[in-house]
Design a protein around this motif. Structure first.
Motif, short mmCIF file in Angstrom:
data_model
loop_
_atom_site.label_atom_id
_atom_site.label_comp_id
_atom_site.label_asym_id
_atom_site.label_seq_id
_atom_site.Cartn_x
_atom_site.Cartn_y
_atom_site.Cartn_z
N ASP A 43 -4.75 39.88 -16.73
CA ASP A 43 -4.07 39.61 -18.01
C ASP A 43 -4.98 39.98 -19.17
OD1 ASP A 43 -1.83 38.71 -16.76
OD2 ASP A 43 -1.87 36.70 -17.65
N THR A 44 -4.42 40.63 -20.15
CA THR A 44 -5.15 41.05 -21.33
C THR A 44 -5.28 39.91 -22.32
OG1 THR A 44 -4.27 43.29 -21.03
CG2 THR A 44 -5.17 42.77 -23.18
N LEU A 45 -6.42 39.82 -22.97
CA LEU A 45 -6.64 38.80 -23.99
C LEU A 45 -5.78 39.08 -25.21
CD1 LEU A 45 -9.18 38.18 -22.31
CD2 LEU A 45 -10.34 37.79 -24.47
N ASN A 46 -5.42 38.02 -25.91
CA ASN A 46 -4.80 38.23 -27.21
C ASN A 46 -5.92 38.31 -28.26
OD1 ASN A 46 -5.50 35.56 -28.06
ND2 ASN A 46 -3.65 34.76 -27.12
N SER A 47 -5.59 38.70 -29.46
CA SER A 47 -6.60 38.93 -30.48
C SER A 47 -7.32 37.64 -30.89
CB SER A 47 -6.01 39.62 -31.70
OG SER A 47 -4.94 38.87 -32.23
N PHE A 48 -6.64 36.50 -30.82
CA PHE A 48 -7.27 35.23 -31.17
C PHE A 48 -8.40 34.89 -30.19
CE2 PHE A 48 -7.49 30.60 -30.52
CZ PHE A 48 -7.95 30.22 -31.78
N LYS A 49 -8.11 34.99 -28.88
CA LYS A 49 -9.13 34.70 -27.88
C LYS A 49 -10.28 35.70 -27.97
CE LYS A 49 -6.08 32.57 -24.52
NZ LYS A 49 -5.28 32.81 -23.32
N LEU A 50 -9.95 36.95 -28.21
CA LEU A 50 -10.98 37.97 -28.33
C LEU A 50 -11.90 37.67 -29.51
CD1 LEU A 50 -12.20 40.54 -27.23
CD2 LEU A 50 -10.68 41.80 -28.76
N GLU A 51 -11.32 37.23 -30.61
CA GLU A 51 -12.13 36.88 -31.79
C GLU A 51 -13.08 35.72 -31.46
OE1 GLU A 51 -11.36 35.13 -36.24
OE2 GLU A 51 -9.91 36.58 -35.46
N LEU A 52 -12.61 34.72 -30.73
CA LEU A 52 -13.47 33.59 -30.34
C LEU A 52 -14.62 34.06 -29.44
CD1 LEU A 52 -10.86 30.80 -29.51
CD2 LEU A 52 -12.38 30.90 -31.48
N VAL A 53 -14.30 34.88 -28.46
CA VAL A 53 -15.32 35.38 -27.54
C VAL A 53 -16.33 36.23 -28.30
CG1 VAL A 53 -15.70 36.93 -25.58
CG2 VAL A 53 -13.85 35.25 -25.50
N ASN A 54 -15.86 37.16 -29.11
CA ASN A 54 -16.77 38.04 -29.86
C ASN A 54 -17.65 37.25 -30.82
OD1 ASN A 54 -16.24 40.49 -28.66
ND2 ASN A 54 -14.69 41.08 -30.14
N SER A 55 -17.10 36.21 -31.42
CA SER A 55 -17.88 35.38 -32.34
C SER A 55 -19.02 34.68 -31.61
CB SER A 55 -16.96 34.36 -33.01
OG SER A 55 -17.70 33.49 -33.83
N ALA A 56 -18.73 34.10 -30.45
CA ALA A 56 -19.76 33.43 -29.66
C ALA A 56 -20.82 34.42 -29.18
CB ALA A 56 -19.13 32.71 -28.47
N ILE A 57 -20.39 35.59 -28.75
CA ILE A 57 -21.33 36.62 -28.29
C ILE A 57 -22.21 37.09 -29.44
CG2 ILE A 57 -21.48 39.01 -27.46
CD1 ILE A 57 -19.09 38.39 -25.63
N ALA A 58 -21.63 37.29 -30.62
CA ALA A 58 -22.41 37.73 -31.78
C ALA A 58 -23.49 36.72 -32.14
CB ALA A 58 -21.49 37.98 -32.97
N GLU A 59 -23.15 35.45 -32.08
CA GLU A 59 -24.13 34.42 -32.40
C GLU A 59 -25.28 34.42 -31.38
OE1 GLU A 59 -24.40 29.71 -33.56
OE2 GLU A 59 -22.46 30.70 -33.52
N PHE A 74 -16.84 43.01 -27.54
CA PHE A 74 -15.67 43.75 -27.06
C PHE A 74 -15.01 44.46 -28.24
CE2 PHE A 74 -16.09 40.48 -23.78
CZ PHE A 74 -15.98 41.26 -22.65
N ASP A 75 -14.42 45.60 -27.93
CA ASP A 75 -13.69 46.39 -28.93
C ASP A 75 -12.28 45.85 -29.04
OD1 ASP A 75 -12.56 48.32 -30.54
OD2 ASP A 75 -12.98 49.98 -29.18
N ASP A 76 -11.88 45.49 -30.26
CA ASP A 76 -10.54 44.93 -30.43
C ASP A 76 -9.45 45.99 -30.32
OD1 ASP A 76 -11.14 46.13 -32.85
OD2 ASP A 76 -10.58 44.41 -34.08
N ALA A 77 -9.83 47.26 -30.31
CA ALA A 77 -8.84 48.33 -30.11
C ALA A 77 -8.45 48.45 -28.63
CB ALA A 77 -9.39 49.65 -30.62
#
Length: 88
Positions: A25-41, A58-61
């Protein structure tokens, strides 16, 4: 600092459950934003010693699937669990 480490651990746990049920299953943009934010920190705390060479987020595209996210989060979790990062 400890908050970011807890977030990575919790996200990895959550994605283990998601990946067990629906790994493709593909992530939605909300979950991706949460994951990317944690990874960036965490990336900023690791100071260039990233668990995956060349990976910053992760690339949001190209939305990843649950198992892709789990793989990455597991590698981050393993890195953070090493003795080198006990202070975080």
């Amino acid at each position: 600092m400890k908050k970011a480490k807890r977030q990575i651990k919790q996200l990895a746990s959550d994605f283990r459950r998601l990946s067990d049920k629906k790994p493709n299953d593909t992530l939605n943009s909300f979950k991706l934003e949460l994951v990317n934010s944690a990874i960036a920190e965490i990336n900023s705390l690791l100071q260039g010693e990233l668990p995956i060479a060349g990976f910053e987020q992760f690339d949001d595209a190209e939305l990843p699937n649950n198992s892709d996210v789990l793989l990455v989060l597991s590698l981050y979790e393993a890195e953070l669990n090493s003795n080198e990062y006990d202070h975080i």
